[in-house]
Motif scaffolding. Sequence first.
Motif, PDB file in Angstrom:
ATOM      1  N   LYS A 132       0.828  -1.220   0.000  1.00 52.51           N
ATOM      2  CA  LYS A 132       0.000   0.000   0.000  1.00 52.51           C
ATOM      3  C   LYS A 132       0.854   1.258   0.000  1.00 52.51           C
ATOM      4  O   LYS A 132       0.401   2.315   0.414  1.00 52.51           O
ATOM      5  N   GLY A 133       2.095   1.130  -0.378  1.00 58.86           N
ATOM      6  CA  GLY A 133       2.947   2.307  -0.484  1.00 58.86           C
ATOM      7  C   GLY A 133       3.724   2.601   0.785  1.00 58.86           C
ATOM      8  O   GLY A 133       3.480   2.011   1.844  1.00 58.86           O
ATOM      9  N   LEU A 134       4.659   3.525   0.644  1.00 59.38           N
ATOM     10  CA  LEU A 134       5.568   3.842   1.751  1.00 59.38           C
ATOM     11  C   LEU A 134       4.845   4.488   2.927  1.00 59.38           C
ATOM     12  O   LEU A 134       5.223   4.282   4.077  1.00 59.38           O
ATOM     13  N   ASP A 135       3.795   5.276   2.620  1.00 59.92           N
ATOM     14  CA  ASP A 135       3.098   5.973   3.702  1.00 59.92           C
ATOM     15  C   ASP A 135       2.460   4.993   4.672  1.00 59.92           C
ATOM     16  O   ASP A 135       2.614   5.106   5.884  1.00 59.92           O
ATOM     17  N   ALA A 136       1.756   4.004   4.104  1.00 61.34           N
ATOM     18  CA  ALA A 136       1.104   3.003   4.954  1.00 61.34           C
ATOM     19  C   ALA A 136       2.159   2.222   5.732  1.00 61.34           C
ATOM     20  O   ALA A 136       1.971   1.885   6.901  1.00 61.34           O
ATOM     21  N   TYR A 137       3.269   1.972   5.069  1.00 63.03           N
ATOM     22  CA  TYR A 137       4.366   1.236   5.706  1.00 63.03           C
ATOM     23  C   TYR A 137       4.882   2.015   6.917  1.00 63.03           C
ATOM     24  O   TYR A 137       4.978   1.489   8.022  1.00 63.03           O
TER      25      TYR A 137
END
Lengths: 300, 251
Positions: free
Chosen positions: A54-59
Amino acid sequence: MPNFISRLSHVPAHQVTVTEPPAVRRLLIFTALLFLGLTLFVPLAAVFWEALRKGLDAYGAALVEPQALAAIRLTLLTAAIAVPCNLVFGVIAAWAIAKFEFRGKNLLITLIDLPFAVSPVVSGLIYVLVFGAQGWLGPWLVAHDIKIVFAVPGIVLATIFVTFPFVARELIPLMQAQGTEEEEAAIVLGANGWQTFWRVTLPNIKWALLYGVILCNARAMGEFGAVSVVSGHIRGKTNTMPLHVEILYNEYNFVAAFAVASLLALLALVTLAAKNLVEWRAQSAQAAFRQELDDTEGLT
Amino acid sequence: MYLGLIVLIPLSAVFLKTAELSWAAFWQTVTTPRVLASYRISFGLSLLAASINGVFGFIVAWVLVRYRFIGKRLVDALVDLPFALPTAVAGIALTAVYAENGWIGQWFKPLGVKIAFTPFGILIALVFIGLPFVVRTVQPVLEDIDRQIEEAATSLGASRWQTIRKVVIPTVRPALLTGTAMAFARAVGEYGSVVFIAGNMPMRTEITPLLIITKLEQFDYTGATALAMVMLIASFILLLFINLLQSWSAR
């Protein structure tokens, strides 16, 4: 053509080939890599893939969430206690086993190996039996308002149990091989016990010691079964990183579960890299030592 | 002293707790159909996984010692991954990959083969955690083999296959057995990597360590301890067996 001949001339005529035909060789390499790929490489890649799905932000969000941070802190704390304990014990036990003769030595060696052979679940259970509410020390602990099981001390104890063979196992064969001659020489020359240890024993075992500590630390941070039994799974309080992964996963919060898991996977990769570096350094140290020996022999 | 505190006292707790049960009650606890099914799964699949590791671990060790290929050092280092990777991480990763919509699982779905949440899934997790034991015990022995013996066998007219069967295999057999036994011992007690991929259905995919946890969660401490006792005895026997194998290979 001359090139071809000169290359041929390097091959002694009588040499027999002791390898497999190229086709068999390729097939075996392919089989080995396929097997390792299916069981090791693909799952490792999947951890990072799922974490970043889900992308770096969710990570990032999954990692800075308070409960995740609490789990990371607890894991670091546990390792910070368990590893030094086992470091000290490992050196003492290896020292006793390698440099002295005493009764029950074989029993001691077997006991050191035991945590490797016992199921982690059983390792956790034994602490519940001793310190749990219905356990031996349970009533006394309750009376004094001390919590061990389902609290941080239990997690630390279980971790110490499952990780204590690592340092001792690395040191025992090495110290046995080195014998006691150097220490005896140091003492004859007037060194006291401490000086002998710091100046003679420790430099001799430093690579094996480091190696043991690296493995011990990896296991301490990653232990799941034993810790799971004693932890009680209280979020934000008695959740280590592996337990946090389990909770998130069972809640179908896959991105967050794999994000925390990816930190542990990174730790594993760093461990492997450090381990190989230590092996490499130890080998070159050994080679240098042999070189030195050869040189001195050459002089005499 | 430290050892006594950390190991002996807690271990003796298992024995004493079990002693609270009468022999008949103990026997009954450890032989209910659900428990027997869990032994079959734990021990049977562990044996199968250890055998698979015996075969493929040998091939991996052989390839790493004898052949040269690109990325060999990296592959060699990654063989230890199951030692370093926390079991819970291994568990969810294997589940993700072998589930019906996973990278590998999706190829098996059209064939009607389900991997995750079946005994097959447990088998894969057990193969994963046992692999380095075999590779790392066989590898040093293969490295030490004197190539001249193989050359001698070949010049005496043995085919390559005969040389491997009659010269190489007998030399590595003790190490191979030791590694396989270690992989088996580890697999029998394994919990973390299995619980995620197993599905944990009683009688079908429930391993013994999980059953211990289930009993603990129901506050059935005596039942859990009785099962732990069985597993402890199994570990002792295996440890003894492995030590015997090691002294045999040292000769």
